[in-house]
Design an enzyme around this catalytic site. Structure first.
Site, short mmCIF file in Angstrom:
data_model
loop_
_atom_site.label_atom_id
_atom_site.label_comp_id
_atom_site.label_asym_id
_atom_site.label_seq_id
_atom_site.Cartn_x
_atom_site.Cartn_y
_atom_site.Cartn_z
CB ALA A 112 4.77 0.23 -3.15
CB ALA A 113 -0.26 1.77 -4.29
CE1 TYR A 129 -4.04 1.65 0.25
CE2 TYR A 129 -3.12 2.84 2.05
CZ TYR A 129 -4.24 2.76 1.15
OH TYR A 129 -5.05 3.61 1.08
#
Length: 251
Positions: A163-164, A161
């Site tokens: 990273a996104a 999450y």
């Protein structure tokens, strides 16, 4: 009589504007859709579940005008179908609220196919939605991403999450510069701990209500107000980033 004219700035009216909202059937997206509709914005939403779509549209129509489709934004063809239907129904697009997301946790605890779906939804679909929106927008339009404070806190156990959302943070900053000369503004709202279906099952409805009453969890409507603020500024003003956090830390 006191003259307060120079104490205020121009706030363009929202009525007659046309908005697409991904993930607009639950949580933050639904709250944004309802609030904007109450100001006269014509909204077109999507969500994955027909039941949630029906319920959201009923609420939107209590305060304004709205329509939508049930689909999954991680599917490129379905996302394009959403925009084609929205453009036809709205007569154009001048607001895009990019919000649809799914929970994601630690990479080590996530199967590869689940990880790929999470990134497709929480990152790739954000870029694709912005692309499809910008292609349809005229000067005077707005794209607003709903990110997350996870991009800042970067806590362990949520690496996929993070990273996104960190990627969306960088993308929004760069895209804002790319679209500025076209008079398309780009904003990013990063919510903190917010009550929504997204928090199930760790925080069931009763626990969410308790934390909200203790000022340790935000309501989705708090984030909708931030979106409204971004959209209510003069065109010379780009409120590019808003972080909305709880006053008190949750456990």
């Amino acid at each position: 009589m006191t003259n307060r004219e120079d104490a205020h700035t121009y706030q363009p009216p929202l009525g007659a504007r046309r908005a697409v909202i991904t993930g607009g059937t639950t949580g933050i997206g639904r709250a944004v859709a309802v609030l904007l509709a109450s100001y006269g914005v014509k909204v077109f939403v999507c969500g994955r579940t027909p039941q949630h779509l029906e319920d959201a549209l009923a609420r939107i129509r209590e305060v304004g005008v709205g329509e939508g489709l049930a689909l999954d934004v991680s599917d490129a063809a379905e996302l394009r179908r959403f925009f084609d239907a929205a453009e036809e129904w709205l007569g154009g697009v001048d607001i895009a609220v990019v919000n649809a997301a799914v929970p994601a946790e630690a990479l080590a605890d996530t199967a590869e196919d689940a990880m790929r779906y999470q990134i497709e939804t929480d990152f790739t679909a954000y870029l694709a939605t912005a692309m499809l929106a910008a292609d349809r927008m005229e000067p005077g339009s707005d794209i607003i991403f709903i990110g997350s404070m996870s991009a800042v806190s970067r806590k362990m156990g949520t690496s996929v999450y993070v990273a996104a959302k960190a990627g969306i943070q960088g993308f929004a900053q760069s895209l804002r510069q790319e679209l500025a000369e076209r008079d398309i503004k780009v904003g990013l709202v990063e919510p903190g701990f917010t009550g929504a279906d997204f928090q199930y099952p760790d925080f069931p409805a009763g626990k969410q209500a308790e934390l909200i009453n203790e000022d340790k969890m935000l309501r989705a409507e708090d984030i909708a107000v931030a979106v409204h603020f971004m959209l209510s500024q003069p065109r010379r003003t780009a409120v590019s980033l808003m972080r909305v956090e709880t006053r008190l830390e949750h456990p």
